[in-house]
Design an enzyme around this catalytic site. Structure first.
Site, PDB file in Angstrom:
ATOM      1  N   TYR A   1      -3.812  -0.808   9.928  1.00 30.72           N
ATOM      2  CA  TYR A   1      -3.583  -1.014   8.495  1.00 30.72           C
ATOM      3  C   TYR A   1      -2.168  -0.542   8.128  1.00 30.72           C
ATOM      4  O   TYR A   1      -1.416  -1.235   7.442  1.00 30.72           O
ATOM      5  CB  TYR A   1      -4.648  -0.249   7.704  1.00 30.72           C
ATOM      6  CG  TYR A   1      -4.621  -0.481   6.211  1.00 30.72           C
ATOM      7  CD1 TYR A   1      -5.213  -1.615   5.653  1.00 30.72           C
ATOM      8  CD2 TYR A   1      -4.025   0.432   5.340  1.00 30.72           C
ATOM      9  CE1 TYR A   1      -5.202  -1.836   4.278  1.00 30.72           C
ATOM     10  CE2 TYR A   1      -4.004   0.227   3.973  1.00 30.72           C
ATOM     11  CZ  TYR A   1      -4.601  -0.909   3.443  1.00 30.72           C
ATOM     12  OH  TYR A   1      -4.588  -1.124   2.076  1.00 30.72           O
TER      13      TYR A   1
ATOM     14  N   SER B   1       0.859  -1.205   0.000  1.00 29.16           N
ATOM     15  CA  SER B   1       0.000   0.000   0.000  1.00 29.16           C
ATOM     16  C   SER B   1       0.889   1.247   0.000  1.00 29.16           C
ATOM     17  O   SER B   1       2.092   1.158   0.282  1.00 29.16           O
ATOM     18  CB  SER B   1      -0.847  -0.025   1.277  1.00 29.16           C
ATOM     19  OG  SER B   1      -1.458   1.211   1.524  1.00 29.16           O
TER      20      SER B   1
HETATM   21  P1  NAD Z   1     -11.530  -5.292  -1.610  1.00 27.12           P
HETATM   22  O1  NAD Z   1     -12.111  -4.968  -0.289  1.00 27.12           O
HETATM   23  O2  NAD Z   1     -12.418  -5.402  -2.789  1.00 27.12           O
HETATM   24  O3  NAD Z   1     -10.659  -6.614  -1.538  1.00 27.12           O
HETATM   25  C1  NAD Z   1     -10.297  -7.247  -0.336  1.00 27.12           C
HETATM   26  C2  NAD Z   1     -10.386  -8.740  -0.580  1.00 27.12           C
HETATM   27  O4  NAD Z   1      -9.994  -9.427   0.616  1.00 27.12           O
HETATM   28  C3  NAD Z   1     -11.823  -9.150  -0.900  1.00 27.12           C
HETATM   29  O5  NAD Z   1     -11.824 -10.065  -1.950  1.00 27.12           O
HETATM   30  C4  NAD Z   1     -12.280  -9.799   0.388  1.00 27.12           C
HETATM   31  O6  NAD Z   1     -13.287 -10.770   0.199  1.00 27.12           O
HETATM   32  C5  NAD Z   1     -10.969 -10.413   0.869  1.00 27.12           C
HETATM   33  N1  NAD Z   1     -11.056 -10.724   2.292  1.00 27.12           N
HETATM   34  C6  NAD Z   1     -11.184  -9.860   3.322  1.00 27.12           C
HETATM   35  N2  NAD Z   1     -11.327 -10.544   4.472  1.00 27.12           N
HETATM   36  C7  NAD Z   1     -11.279 -11.871   4.152  1.00 27.12           C
HETATM   37  C8  NAD Z   1     -11.393 -13.069   4.893  1.00 27.12           C
HETATM   38  N3  NAD Z   1     -11.565 -13.066   6.218  1.00 27.12           N
HETATM   39  N4  NAD Z   1     -11.328 -14.241   4.232  1.00 27.12           N
HETATM   40  C9  NAD Z   1     -11.166 -14.276   2.883  1.00 27.12           C
HETATM   41  N5  NAD Z   1     -11.057 -13.168   2.114  1.00 27.12           N
HETATM   42  C10 NAD Z   1     -11.121 -11.984   2.760  1.00 27.12           C
HETATM   43  O7  NAD Z   1     -10.470  -4.151  -1.859  1.00 27.12           O
HETATM   44  P2  NAD Z   1      -9.157  -4.141  -2.769  1.00 27.12           P
HETATM   45  O8  NAD Z   1      -8.812  -2.717  -2.948  1.00 27.12           O
HETATM   46  O9  NAD Z   1      -9.319  -4.984  -3.961  1.00 27.12           O
HETATM   47  O10 NAD Z   1      -8.059  -4.763  -1.785  1.00 27.12           O
HETATM   48  C11 NAD Z   1      -7.157  -5.775  -2.185  1.00 27.12           C
HETATM   49  C12 NAD Z   1      -5.812  -5.526  -1.507  1.00 27.12           C
HETATM   50  O11 NAD Z   1      -5.275  -4.312  -2.024  1.00 27.12           O
HETATM   51  C13 NAD Z   1      -5.897  -5.369   0.002  1.00 27.12           C
HETATM   52  O12 NAD Z   1      -4.797  -6.015   0.603  1.00 27.12           O
HETATM   53  C14 NAD Z   1      -5.795  -3.875   0.181  1.00 27.12           C
HETATM   54  O13 NAD Z   1      -5.274  -3.527   1.425  1.00 27.12           O
HETATM   55  C15 NAD Z   1      -4.846  -3.526  -0.943  1.00 27.12           C
HETATM   56  N6  NAD Z   1      -4.825  -2.119  -1.339  1.00 27.12           N
HETATM   57  C16 NAD Z   1      -5.922  -1.520  -1.858  1.00 27.12           C
HETATM   58  C17 NAD Z   1      -5.828  -0.180  -2.218  1.00 27.12           C
HETATM   59  C18 NAD Z   1      -6.976   0.571  -2.792  1.00 27.12           C
HETATM   60  O14 NAD Z   1      -6.858   1.776  -2.963  1.00 27.12           O
HETATM   61  N7  NAD Z   1      -8.076  -0.056  -3.145  1.00 27.12           N
HETATM   62  C19 NAD Z   1      -4.648   0.519  -2.054  1.00 27.12           C
HETATM   63  C20 NAD Z   1      -3.558  -0.137  -1.521  1.00 27.12           C
HETATM   64  C21 NAD Z   1      -3.655  -1.453  -1.172  1.00 27.12           C
END
Ligand code: NAD
Length: 255
Positions: free
Chosen positions: A160, A147
């Protein structure tokens, strides 16, 4: 495939992607399938939508339904893989949660939930997968989804930030131990991407315009934006890349 581009092909490889049912994990599954990989999505809910998107390019998508917050989540994944006779070449530790709260109000339960999924599970799943690669001498690729808060402090997201900063260090530590086994451990640090993770931020008009005005590219990122970096780090083209966290952030960190 164009001559010279075959080093980016994932043909013959199998990728395990956690959090495959939505957002960036879903985007990575589709990108890997387009690059020729078989994809196994791990999620706590059905990956129906991901399977449908992947099916436009390949028949090779399977899912493993596991709640990654359960103490034996790693064992559940490893036995599901063994049952299906799947051996993995690429692991993407994508699943992650964020809990927004003033630091003075964070509960132990919320702290543990974030650290357990975003940090502890990433280590133990990587360990389980890498153990096999060390035993069979096959090598492999691990990509952790980090991130901007692997580099910056953020605000109202202390657990986080702690977990994502830890991922940056863990990526380097594991690379140091495992590079000699032809295991590449790297990370992608997405910038501000339009997914569920940022729904609250994007619906807060002030925060949203504040963020947008700081992104040199002038827009939120999308799951497609990290496809190229994910394919690169999963492919032979990245075989001498170890322990690096690659930002895909529309220029945010350059600012
Ligand atoms: P998102 O919330 O759509 O994806 C998170 C995923 O994790 C989902 O598929 C969810 O079902 C899964 N998850 C959460 N808890 C779970 C559990 N207990 N068991 C199984 N699966 C579980 O959001 P995203 O943005 O696609 O996030 C994906 C990754 O990217 C994460 O690690 C997030 O921290 C990281 N990220 C996102 C951003 C952003 O701006 N969207 C920026 C930096 C990092």
């Amino acid at each position: 495939m164009l001559e010279g581009l075959s080093m980016f092909s994932l043909e013959g490889k199998t990728a395990l992607v956690t959090g495959a049912n939505t957002g960036l994990g879903q985007g990575i599954c589709v990108a890997f399938a387009k690059a020729g990989a078989k994809v196994v999505g791990v999620a706590r809910r059905s990956c129906e939508e991901t399977a449908k998107l992947v099916s436009a390019v390949s028949d090779d998508f399977q899912e493993i339904i596991v709640d990654l917050s359960e103490a034996n989540a790693v064992e559940q994944i490893m036995s599901a893989l063994a049952e299906k006779n799947i051996s993995v070449d690429i692991l993407v530790n994508n699943a992650g949660i964020i809990k927004r709260c003033d630091a003075v109000d964070v509960t132990i339960e919320d702290w543990d939930a974030v650290i357990n999924l975003n940090e502890k599970l990433v280590f133990f799943l990587s360990q389980a997968v890498a153990k096999k690669w060390v035993q069979n001498g096959a090598g492999g690729k691990i990509i952790n989804i980090a991130s901007m808060l692997s580099f910056q402090g953020g605000i109202r997201v202390p657990a986080y930030t702690a977990s994502k900063s830890a991922l940056c260090g863990l990526t380097k530590e594991l690379a140091n131990e495992w590079a000699k086994y032809n295991i590449n451990v790297n990370a992608i640090a997405p910038g501000y991407m339009a997914t569920n993770n940022t729904t609250a931020l994007r619906s807060d008009e002030d925060r949203s315009s504040e963020i947008l005005s700081r992104i040199p590219a002038g827009r939120w990122g999308t799951p497609e934006d990290i496809a190229g970096a994910a394919i690169f780090l999963a492919s032979d083209a990245a075989s001498y890349v170890h322990g690096f966290t690659l930002a895909v952030d529309g220029g945010w960190l350059a600012r």
